[in-house]
Write an enzyme that holds these catalytic residues in place. Structure first.
Site, mmCIF file in Angstrom:
data_model
loop_
_atom_site.group_PDB
_atom_site.id
_atom_site.type_symbol
_atom_site.label_atom_id
_atom_site.label_comp_id
_atom_site.label_asym_id
_atom_site.label_seq_id
_atom_site.Cartn_x
_atom_site.Cartn_y
_atom_site.Cartn_z
ATOM 1 N N LYS A 150 -3.314 -3.450 -8.825
ATOM 2 C CA LYS A 150 -2.208 -3.239 -7.517
ATOM 3 C C LYS A 150 -0.851 -3.390 -7.954
ATOM 4 O O LYS A 150 -0.213 -4.228 -7.964
ATOM 5 C CB LYS A 150 -2.614 -4.246 -6.506
ATOM 6 C CG LYS A 150 -2.275 -3.544 -5.179
ATOM 7 C CD LYS A 150 -2.874 -4.679 -4.110
ATOM 8 C CE LYS A 150 -2.326 -4.415 -2.920
ATOM 9 N NZ LYS A 150 -1.967 -2.850 -2.269
ATOM 10 N N GLU A 197 -9.906 7.624 -1.958
ATOM 11 C CA GLU A 197 -9.393 6.842 -0.751
ATOM 12 C C GLU A 197 -8.115 7.412 0.170
ATOM 13 O O GLU A 197 -7.898 8.610 -0.206
ATOM 14 C CB GLU A 197 -8.918 5.467 -1.474
ATOM 15 C CG GLU A 197 -7.812 5.514 -2.613
ATOM 16 C CD GLU A 197 -7.497 4.183 -2.997
ATOM 17 O OE1 GLU A 197 -7.643 3.146 -2.475
ATOM 18 O OE2 GLU A 197 -6.907 3.951 -4.327
HETATM 19 N N1 PXG Z 1 -6.135 1.283 -1.383
HETATM 20 C C1 PXG Z 1 -4.839 1.375 -1.597
HETATM 21 C C2 PXG Z 1 -4.268 2.328 -2.518
HETATM 22 C C3 PXG Z 1 -4.233 0.273 -1.215
HETATM 23 O O1 PXG Z 1 -2.644 0.153 -1.623
HETATM 24 C C4 PXG Z 1 -6.008 -0.498 -0.170
HETATM 25 C C5 PXG Z 1 -6.888 0.560 -0.798
HETATM 26 C C6 PXG Z 1 -6.852 -1.705 0.599
HETATM 27 O O2 PXG Z 1 -6.865 -2.996 0.030
HETATM 28 P P1 PXG Z 1 -7.060 -4.010 0.701
HETATM 29 O O3 PXG Z 1 -7.422 -5.264 -0.277
HETATM 30 O O4 PXG Z 1 -5.771 -4.262 1.487
HETATM 31 O O5 PXG Z 1 -8.081 -4.264 1.549
HETATM 32 C C7 PXG Z 1 -4.685 -0.713 -0.427
HETATM 33 C C8 PXG Z 1 -3.892 -1.709 0.360
HETATM 34 C C9 PXG Z 1 0.069 -0.708 4.064
HETATM 35 C C10 PXG Z 1 0.012 -1.204 2.591
HETATM 36 O O6 PXG Z 1 1.419 -0.874 4.608
HETATM 37 C C11 PXG Z 1 -1.374 -1.215 1.963
HETATM 38 C C12 PXG Z 1 -1.452 -1.515 0.807
HETATM 39 C C13 PXG Z 1 -0.170 -1.931 0.146
HETATM 40 C C14 PXG Z 1 0.885 -1.802 0.598
HETATM 41 C C15 PXG Z 1 1.073 -1.646 1.864
HETATM 42 O O7 PXG Z 1 -0.811 -0.291 4.718
HETATM 43 N N2 PXG Z 1 -2.538 -1.950 -0.045
#
Ligand code: PXG
Length: 291
Positions: free
Chosen positions: A151, A184
């Site tokens: 991440k 995704e």
């Molecule tokens: N895929 C990607 C590429 C992400 O960035 C998720 C899946 C979901 O992961 P989690 O662990 O949160 O269930 C993410 C989540 C937003 C935002 O504003 C989301 C993410 C990062 C920055 C902003 O929706 N990451």
């Protein structure tokens, strides 16, 4: 807003929470982050987020100058200082201040900050009506380059995809991997429901192992719903009974149209609704208490 921010060992007013223009997080996107939520005075899946943060750090050989225990303390203390019980939490670790070259060895100490804020990220009507998506031309990064499992602060690829969605007038986009399989969305994982089974792409398709994704798979199994991590194409999305996205910000969000094809009957489906219910129940009991 008058927030208190944790920055490199201090809790400071947001006006004072500034990082150097020589920080490699800014200059090169050299850093990592977590987006975390607090609900009902608890930090949801905090251990899982900390584990992923430290794994991202190891993968990019970034040394975090705090132990996991200290980092857990930072998250909880930042929430307390802002008097927040329901919040969005952004934890960021950058390579730190270096010179204008990209060599990370020039950065002597990582920059660490934690922002906590009370923000409503998605309108409730999206959960009731569902969203429309398109597949975009921008492909997800290949694991051999900027690995999607990390991440990292390098989100330009996903931002390209978001721009394509914006230009098409839809709130989200499906990103395919280099082979053309569904990976995704731009900031969320994707799920299908087909003949009562829950299907999501396996991690090796090139995607972030979402913490919401894993929680939803556990909730489905607990309900007796079969869960399969399976490779699929856009065709499988078009003919699915249900489609939804998962992410910390979005929780579970239904998708009712993809590339102009109506998914199922065009309404958020029953499996989605049950899982959203279970997820919201889980947020009431999971994670450490703030106060
Ligand atoms: N895929 C990607 C590429 C992400 O960035 C998720 C899946 C979901 O992961 P989690 O662990 O949160 O269930 C993410 C989540 C937003 C935002 O504003 C989301 C993410 C990062 C920055 C902003 O929706 N990451």
């Amino acid at each position: 807003m008058g927030l208190i921010i944790y920055l490199d060992g201090k809790y400071v007013p947001e006006e004072e929470a500034v990082v150097s223009v020589f920080d490699h997080g800014l200059l090169y996107g050299d850093g990592i982050f977590e987006g975390i939520r607090a609900y009902h005075n608890r930090v949801f899946k905090l251990e899982e987020h900390l584990e992923r943060l430290y794994e991202s750090a190891r993968s990019i050989t970034l040394e975090i100058p705090l132990s996991v225990e200290e980092m857990r303390g930072v998250v909880l203390e930042t929430l307390r200082r802002n008097n927040l019980r329901d919040a969005y939490i952004r934890l960021v670790v950058t390579r730190g201040r270096g010179d204008l070259g990209l060599d990370p060895r020039k950065c002597k100490r990582a920059t660490v900050f934690c922002i906590t804020a009370s923000i409503q990220l998605y309108p409730e009507e999206l959960y009731e009506r569902g969203l429309k998506m398109i597949t975009v031309a921008t492909r997800r990064n290949i694991p051999e380059a900027c690995n999607p499992r990390v991440k990292s602060l390098n989100y330009l690829n996903n931002i390209y995809a978001k721009i394509e969605a914006n230009l098409a007038g839809v709130p989200e986009a499906i990103m395919l991997n280099q082979e053309g399989y569904v990976a995704e969305a731009t900031g969320d994982n994707i799920f299908l429901v087909k003949k009562g089974k829950l299907i999501t792409p396996p991690i090796h398709m090139g995607l972030l192992e979402g913490i919401t994704r894993n929680a939803v798979m556990d909730l489905a199994r607990a309900r007796g719903v079969a869960v399969e991590e399976k490779v699929f194409t856009r065709h499988d999305v078009y003919v699915a009974d249900e489609c939804f996205l998962t992410g910390t910000a979005a929780e579970l969000i239904p998708c009712v149209s993809v590339d102009g094809r109506t998914i199922g009957d065009g309404k958020p489906g029953p499996v989605f609704q049950e899982l959203l219910h279970d997820f919201r129940e889980l947020t009431k009991v999971d994670g450490p208490e703030i106060f």
